[in-house]
Design a protein around this motif. Sequence first.
Motif, PDB file in Angstrom:
ATOM      1  N   ASN A   1      42.200  22.449  63.327  1.00 48.55           N
ATOM      2  CA  ASN A   1      42.215  23.800  63.873  1.00 48.55           C
ATOM      3  C   ASN A   1      40.816  24.402  63.823  1.00 48.55           C
ATOM      4  N   SER A   2      40.710  25.622  64.308  1.00 48.64           N
ATOM      5  CA  SER A   2      39.442  26.335  64.241  1.00 48.64           C
ATOM      6  C   SER A   2      38.972  26.382  62.798  1.00 48.64           C
ATOM      7  N   PRO A   3      37.676  26.127  62.523  1.00 46.41           N
ATOM      8  CA  PRO A   3      37.193  25.992  61.148  1.00 46.41           C
ATOM      9  C   PRO A   3      37.372  27.223  60.275  1.00 46.41           C
TER      10      PRO A   3
ATOM     11  N   CYS B   1      39.448  27.096  42.232  1.00 48.00           N
ATOM     12  CA  CYS B   1      39.902  26.412  43.445  1.00 48.00           C
ATOM     13  C   CYS B   1      39.983  24.918  43.171  1.00 48.00           C
ATOM     14  N   HIS B   2      40.872  24.237  43.869  1.00 45.39           N
ATOM     15  CA  HIS B   2      40.934  22.783  43.766  1.00 45.39           C
ATOM     16  C   HIS B   2      39.730  22.188  44.493  1.00 45.39           C
ATOM     17  N   LYS B   3      39.202  21.097  43.969  1.00 38.99           N
ATOM     18  CA  LYS B   3      38.001  20.489  44.545  1.00 38.99           C
ATOM     19  C   LYS B   3      38.167  20.175  46.027  1.00 38.99           C
ATOM     20  N   ARG B   4      39.308  19.628  46.385  1.00 39.51           N
ATOM     21  CA  ARG B   4      39.518  19.260  47.786  1.00 39.51           C
ATOM     22  C   ARG B   4      39.688  20.484  48.676  1.00 39.51           C
ATOM     23  N   MET B   5      40.348  21.512  48.164  1.00 38.96           N
ATOM     24  CA  MET B   5      40.545  22.725  48.958  1.00 38.96           C
ATOM     25  C   MET B   5      39.234  23.456  49.200  1.00 38.96           C
ATOM     26  N   ALA B   6      38.307  23.330  48.268  1.00 41.55           N
ATOM     27  CA  ALA B   6      37.028  24.035  48.391  1.00 41.55           C
ATOM     28  C   ALA B   6      36.236  23.568  49.603  1.00 41.55           C
ATOM     29  N   GLU B   7      36.561  22.379  50.142  1.00 41.11           N
ATOM     30  CA  GLU B   7      35.830  21.852  51.287  1.00 41.11           C
ATOM     31  C   GLU B   7      36.369  22.369  52.614  1.00 41.11           C
ATOM     32  N   LEU B   8      37.546  22.964  52.611  1.00 42.58           N
ATOM     33  CA  LEU B   8      38.093  23.498  53.858  1.00 42.58           C
ATOM     34  C   LEU B   8      37.303  24.734  54.278  1.00 42.58           C
ATOM     35  N   PRO B   9      36.853  24.812  55.535  1.00 38.96           N
ATOM     36  CA  PRO B   9      36.031  25.953  55.968  1.00 38.96           C
ATOM     37  C   PRO B   9      36.686  27.309  55.737  1.00 38.96           C
ATOM     38  N   LYS B  10      37.973  27.421  56.008  1.00 42.56           N
ATOM     39  CA  LYS B  10      38.624  28.730  55.846  1.00 42.56           C
ATOM     40  C   LYS B  10      38.673  29.138  54.380  1.00 42.56           C
TER      41      LYS B  10
END
Length: 329
Positions: A90-92, A269-278
């Motif tokens: 989706n949109s970043p 924040c979870h490490k993986r979630m921190a990489e999501l642009p939103k």
Amino acid sequence: MTVDLEWDDLRIFLAVADAGSLSGAARRLKASQPTLSRRIAEMEYGLGEPLFVRKNRGITLTKTGLKLLPAAQGMAQWATEAHRSLDAKNSPVSGRVRITAAPAFALYFLAPFAETLKRKHPQITLEVLVSTERLNLSLGEADIALRKQPSDDPDLITVDEVIVPIGAYASRDYARRLPAKYDFRDIDWITWAGAHEIMSPYPELAARIPDFRPAFMSDDYSVQVAACRAGVGAMILLKTSHRLKRPGELVELKLELPASLRAPQAIICHKRMAELPKVRTVVDLLRQEFADLRKSQGAQKLRMVTPTIPRLAKDKNGSPKHSGQRHKE
């Protein structure tokens, strides 16, 4: 007997195991306790083994439940990864971002913060999950958490920390009725009720006031604030003065609060979630809010310690007129 366990069943199983009670899981899943009890009973019937041991205070996992737990947690992580994968397409900087926080921070920090987020990133929808219980970020129950303590979980990262100042507040009418000189024992305090009674500020006030007895108690924070505004008594509230002003009908009481009542707050924040642009976008804005809080606190301290330099009288030519006395350094 074999049974096909669906993800929805395992999600309920995980919620009950994590909360330690059906009532806690029901609040988390926004479902009724009888419904969860029935679903768990159906799972146990299909497996032919009990998953939980019911006790007077909560429930614990049986041997079968303990065997099922790692697989259920793995499925939860796979489900979270699937949602992230869809988000990436989706949109970043669009979509829903879920933040879990205690009631005070949700009401006085995140609700006004939502206006800034909406103005700068209108394609992001902020979902605030108000809870006195700790939601599991690893299982995808929330994207970001505001908590009192940094996390020691290796899969979670503490992005930023701040100490939010606090104060005792009451309605103007209530404050006028107080004696000229008052202390903690003269105040009608408003606190948590029921299972939340152990939460701050009840223990701190009980330690300071002999035979402490609150004037009003509720398990709902917004009800406590409404009672405070109505003049029932006083509450310990956050002082987020950098941008989020205290409602005009409440005034701060002149009390020196114990250090144990301070309000530390961490962005986790979870490490993986921190990489999501939103998610990263929301985290960056939250960090800016924390920076503004620190800046305002520093300015307040500076005002408190900076001496007032007296203006010197000037002669008719505009030059400073000295009295012959030197100021002490």
